[in-house]
Motif scaffolding. Sequence first.
Motif, PDB file in Angstrom:
ATOM      1  N   THR A  94      65.723-184.427  -1.137  1.00 14.22           N
ATOM      2  CA  THR A  94      66.150-183.073  -0.800  1.00 14.22           C
ATOM      3  C   THR A  94      67.016-183.101   0.448  1.00 14.22           C
ATOM      4  OG1 THR A  94      64.078-182.170  -1.692  1.00 14.22           O
ATOM      5  CG2 THR A  94      65.387-180.737  -0.250  1.00 14.22           C
ATOM      6  N   PRO A  95      68.273-182.604   0.372  1.00 13.33           N
ATOM      7  CA  PRO A  95      69.115-182.541   1.582  1.00 13.33           C
ATOM      8  C   PRO A  95      68.494-181.606   2.614  1.00 13.33           C
ATOM      9  CG  PRO A  95      70.428-182.228  -0.413  1.00 13.33           C
ATOM     10  CD  PRO A  95      68.987-182.135  -0.826  1.00 13.33           C
ATOM     11  N   LEU A  96      68.559-181.998   3.873  1.00 15.00           N
ATOM     12  CA  LEU A  96      68.036-181.184   4.967  1.00 15.00           C
ATOM     13  C   LEU A  96      69.184-180.622   5.789  1.00 15.00           C
ATOM     14  CD1 LEU A  96      65.165-183.520   6.271  1.00 15.00           C
ATOM     15  CD2 LEU A  96      65.008-181.696   4.552  1.00 15.00           C
ATOM     16  N   LEU A  97      69.060-179.373   6.195  1.00 15.76           N
ATOM     17  CA  LEU A  97      70.045-178.795   7.091  1.00 15.76           C
ATOM     18  C   LEU A  97      69.961-179.508   8.440  1.00 15.76           C
ATOM     19  CD1 LEU A  97      69.676-174.958   6.438  1.00 15.76           C
ATOM     20  CD2 LEU A  97      71.427-176.507   5.561  1.00 15.76           C
ATOM     21  N   VAL A  98      71.087-179.964   8.954  1.00 19.15           N
ATOM     22  CA  VAL A  98      71.068-180.623  10.264  1.00 19.15           C
ATOM     23  C   VAL A  98      70.961-179.592  11.374  1.00 19.15           C
ATOM     24  CG1 VAL A  98      72.341-182.636   9.467  1.00 19.15           C
ATOM     25  CG2 VAL A  98      73.603-180.682  10.373  1.00 19.15           C
ATOM     26  N   ASN A  99      71.202-178.324  11.056  1.00 18.14           N
ATOM     27  CA  ASN A  99      71.047-177.255  12.039  1.00 18.14           C
ATOM     28  C   ASN A  99      70.488-176.023  11.321  1.00 18.14           C
ATOM     29  OD1 ASN A  99      71.885-176.635  15.027  1.00 18.14           O
ATOM     30  ND2 ASN A  99      72.324-174.790  13.858  1.00 18.14           N
ATOM     31  N   GLY A 100      69.164-175.962  11.198  1.00 23.76           N
ATOM     32  CA  GLY A 100      68.545-174.850  10.507  1.00 23.76           C
ATOM     33  C   GLY A 100      67.274-175.273   9.794  1.00 23.76           C
ATOM     34  N   PHE A 101      66.733-174.358   8.971  1.00 23.82           N
ATOM     35  CA  PHE A 101      65.449-174.574   8.316  1.00 23.82           C
ATOM     36  C   PHE A 101      65.627-175.022   6.864  1.00 23.82           C
ATOM     37  CE2 PHE A 101      64.426-171.673  11.758  1.00 23.82           C
ATOM     38  CZ  PHE A 101      63.215-172.157  12.226  1.00 23.82           C
ATOM     39  N   THR A 102      64.805-175.976   6.447  1.00 23.89           N
ATOM     40  CA  THR A 102      64.717-176.398   5.047  1.00 23.89           C
ATOM     41  C   THR A 102      63.244-176.441   4.667  1.00 23.89           C
ATOM     42  OG1 THR A 102      66.679-177.803   5.307  1.00 23.89           O
ATOM     43  CG2 THR A 102      65.321-178.146   3.345  1.00 23.89           C
ATOM     44  N   ASN A 103      62.888-175.740   3.584  1.00 22.87           N
ATOM     45  CA  ASN A 103      61.501-175.711   3.123  1.00 22.87           C
ATOM     46  C   ASN A 103      61.362-176.523   1.837  1.00 22.87           C
ATOM     47  OD1 ASN A 103      60.820-173.909   5.220  1.00 22.87           O
ATOM     48  ND2 ASN A 103      61.436-172.151   3.975  1.00 22.87           N
ATOM     49  N   ILE A 104      60.343-177.372   1.788  1.00 27.02           N
ATOM     50  CA  ILE A 104      60.078-178.184   0.604  1.00 27.02           C
ATOM     51  C   ILE A 104      58.647-177.918   0.145  1.00 27.02           C
ATOM     52  CG2 ILE A 104      59.907-180.519  -0.334  1.00 27.02           C
ATOM     53  CD1 ILE A 104      61.980-181.410   1.679  1.00 27.02           C
ATOM     54  N   ASN A 105      58.497-177.330  -1.039  1.00 30.45           N
ATOM     55  CA  ASN A 105      57.172-177.099  -1.613  1.00 30.45           C
ATOM     56  C   ASN A 105      56.718-178.333  -2.384  1.00 30.45           C
ATOM     57  OD1 ASN A 105      57.133-174.436  -0.643  1.00 30.45           O
ATOM     58  ND2 ASN A 105      58.140-173.661  -2.475  1.00 30.45           N
ATOM     59  N   PHE A 106      55.436-178.649  -2.277  1.00 35.97           N
ATOM     60  CA  PHE A 106      54.878-179.771  -3.036  1.00 35.97           C
ATOM     61  C   PHE A 106      53.402-179.513  -3.292  1.00 35.97           C
ATOM     62  CE2 PHE A 106      53.918-180.852   1.314  1.00 35.97           C
ATOM     63  CZ  PHE A 106      52.724-181.565   1.283  1.00 35.97           C
ATOM     64  N   SER A 107      52.831-180.293  -4.176  1.00 35.36           N
ATOM     65  CA  SER A 107      51.428-180.127  -4.539  1.00 35.36           C
ATOM     66  C   SER A 107      50.711-181.466  -4.524  1.00 35.36           C
ATOM     67  CB  SER A 107      51.295-179.504  -5.940  1.00 35.36           C
ATOM     68  OG  SER A 107      51.913-178.236  -5.988  1.00 35.36           O
ATOM     69  N   VAL A 108      49.426-181.409  -4.227  1.00 38.65           N
ATOM     70  CA  VAL A 108      48.537-182.558  -4.371  1.00 38.65           C
ATOM     71  C   VAL A 108      47.635-182.270  -5.560  1.00 38.65           C
ATOM     72  CG1 VAL A 108      46.663-183.872  -3.317  1.00 38.65           C
ATOM     73  CG2 VAL A 108      48.618-183.148  -1.927  1.00 38.65           C
ATOM     74  N   ASN A 109      47.583-183.203  -6.508  1.00 34.26           N
ATOM     75  CA  ASN A 109      46.814-182.992  -7.735  1.00 34.26           C
ATOM     76  C   ASN A 109      45.762-184.088  -7.904  1.00 34.26           C
ATOM     77  OD1 ASN A 109      48.260-185.273  -8.772  1.00 34.26           O
ATOM     78  ND2 ASN A 109      49.964-183.898  -9.314  1.00 34.26           N
ATOM     79  N   SER A 110      45.277-184.249  -9.120  1.00 34.08           N
ATOM     80  CA  SER A 110      44.223-185.232  -9.386  1.00 34.08           C
ATOM     81  C   SER A 110      44.712-186.675  -9.320  1.00 34.08           C
ATOM     82  CB  SER A 110      43.590-184.970 -10.760  1.00 34.08           C
ATOM     83  OG  SER A 110      44.584-185.007 -11.772  1.00 34.08           O
ATOM     84  N   ASP A 111      46.026-186.871  -9.330  1.00 32.93           N
ATOM     85  CA  ASP A 111      46.600-188.215  -9.209  1.00 32.93           C
ATOM     86  C   ASP A 111      46.518-188.640  -7.741  1.00 32.93           C
ATOM     87  OD1 ASP A 111      48.061-190.541  -9.186  1.00 32.93           O
ATOM     88  OD2 ASP A 111      49.798-189.725 -10.229  1.00 32.93           O
ATOM     89  N   SER A 112      45.809-189.708  -7.462  1.00 37.05           N
ATOM     90  CA  SER A 112      45.621-190.147  -6.072  1.00 37.05           C
ATOM     91  C   SER A 112      46.947-190.456  -5.384  1.00 37.05           C
ATOM     92  CB  SER A 112      44.713-191.381  -6.023  1.00 37.05           C
ATOM     93  OG  SER A 112      45.287-192.456  -6.755  1.00 37.05           O
ATOM     94  N   ALA A 113      47.971-190.837  -6.158  1.00 34.16           N
ATOM     95  CA  ALA A 113      49.275-191.151  -5.575  1.00 34.16           C
ATOM     96  C   ALA A 113      49.925-189.921  -4.954  1.00 34.16           C
ATOM     97  CB  ALA A 113      50.203-191.754  -6.628  1.00 34.16           C
ATOM     98  N   SER A 114      49.560-188.727  -5.446  1.00 34.48           N
ATOM     99  CA  SER A 114      50.141-187.506  -4.875  1.00 34.48           C
ATOM    100  C   SER A 114      49.631-187.243  -3.470  1.00 34.48           C
ATOM    101  CB  SER A 114      49.834-186.302  -5.771  1.00 34.48           C
ATOM    102  OG  SER A 114      48.449-185.984  -5.737  1.00 34.48           O
ATOM    103  N   ALA A 115      48.520-187.885  -3.097  1.00 35.61           N
ATOM    104  CA  ALA A 115      47.952-187.733  -1.756  1.00 35.61           C
ATOM    105  C   ALA A 115      48.235-188.950  -0.882  1.00 35.61           C
ATOM    106  CB  ALA A 115      46.451-187.501  -1.847  1.00 35.61           C
ATOM    107  N   SER A 116      49.211-189.752  -1.275  1.00 34.93           N
ATOM    108  CA  SER A 116      49.545-190.950  -0.501  1.00 34.93           C
ATOM    109  C   SER A 116      49.924-190.578   0.933  1.00 34.93           C
ATOM    110  CB  SER A 116      50.712-191.695  -1.156  1.00 34.93           C
ATOM    111  OG  SER A 116      51.182-192.732  -0.315  1.00 34.93           O
ATOM    112  N   ILE A 117      49.402-191.321   1.883  1.00 33.95           N
ATOM    113  CA  ILE A 117      49.688-191.067   3.291  1.00 33.95           C
ATOM    114  C   ILE A 117      51.159-191.269   3.612  1.00 33.95           C
ATOM    115  CG2 ILE A 117      49.161-193.424   4.023  1.00 33.95           C
ATOM    116  CD1 ILE A 117      47.884-192.248   6.547  1.00 33.95           C
ATOM    117  N   ASN A 118      51.831-192.112   2.830  1.00 31.25           N
ATOM    118  CA  ASN A 118      53.245-192.435   3.073  1.00 31.25           C
ATOM    119  C   ASN A 118      54.166-191.748   2.059  1.00 31.25           C
ATOM    120  OD1 ASN A 118      52.657-194.311   5.232  1.00 31.25           O
ATOM    121  ND2 ASN A 118      51.932-195.725   3.637  1.00 31.25           N
ATOM    122  N   ARG A 119      53.796-190.562   1.614  1.00 34.37           N
ATOM    123  CA  ARG A 119      54.553-189.901   0.542  1.00 34.37           C
ATOM    124  C   ARG A 119      55.964-189.485   0.976  1.00 34.37           C
ATOM    125  NH1 ARG A 119      52.492-184.902  -3.400  1.00 34.37           N
ATOM    126  NH2 ARG A 119      54.567-184.334  -4.172  1.00 34.37           N
TER     127      ARG A 119
END
Length: 290
Positions: free
Chosen positions: A168-193
């Motif tokens: 996801t491109p991030l604004l270098v001057n401003g706000f960028t919101n990224i929605n995500f979910s953690v589910n039953s797949d343990s990989a979705s809760a990876s500390i290094n996601r």
Amino acid sequence: KSVSGSQQNIYMQSGQAFFVQTITAGVSSLTITENCKTGTTNLGVFRPADITGVSKIASLKVNLYLRNINDSLICADGIYYEFGSTFHDSITMEDAPKISNINENLSCYSSGVMLALERRSLIKQNDTLRLQLWNTTKRNYQLQFDGQLINAGVNQATCTDHYLGTKTPLLVNGFTNINFSVNSDSASASINRFTVEFKPFKPLPIYFTELAAAVQESVIAINWKVAQEVSSTKYIVEKSLDGIHFETLAETAAAYTINGANSYALADYQPSDGLNFYRIKGVELNGKVL
């Protein structure tokens, strides 16, 4: 204090907080008595100040929010990066260690150390910031990136979700919101996601020797100089309000002189309030856009 120009002194003001870091392992204690109180007021510690060498510090703030069913948000944690020519990439007293909590945690991860605040040297091409996220539950979240990176030498910033494989491109001057979910797949809760990468723009075959945009009364004057433009036919000037999405502002024919060195000028007669971003594309004789 780590910044010599800071207005912080030995007195903690009402509303300020601090934590104590011990030098060695073992039982420690801190005693604050009535005699430690003072009537000294120092409101300057709450206000940013221009400090020689570190004024207008570039920064990136990342907040982690719990995203509820009705799309309301609750802030769970946050981290903060600052970038400056006087800061260091190694871990020093300029950095603040992360103090974990029992719920969701977000930290900067650098040199094997978790940090709440990290001060780094100015961003270099292909730099990567490693975020660490843990103690999440099966639910919806949001990462909010507040970029103030104009003074950090940043061309382009991207957040990578290594679980979904998305960027996801991030604004270098401003706000960028990224929605995500953690589910039953343990990989979705990876500390290094999540990581943040800074990438360079590809260099243009046309050699731009000068490029400037400046306010002149009610318009913005755009001027540029080029060399080695013997294969160019025209230039396209594009405008953006966020530094990501650009639209054509104007076109001008290339002078196409023998020595290939020329100067050009255009004006934006309807600039928007706030920041206006501009970029210039060169078009070759074969129609290729550079």
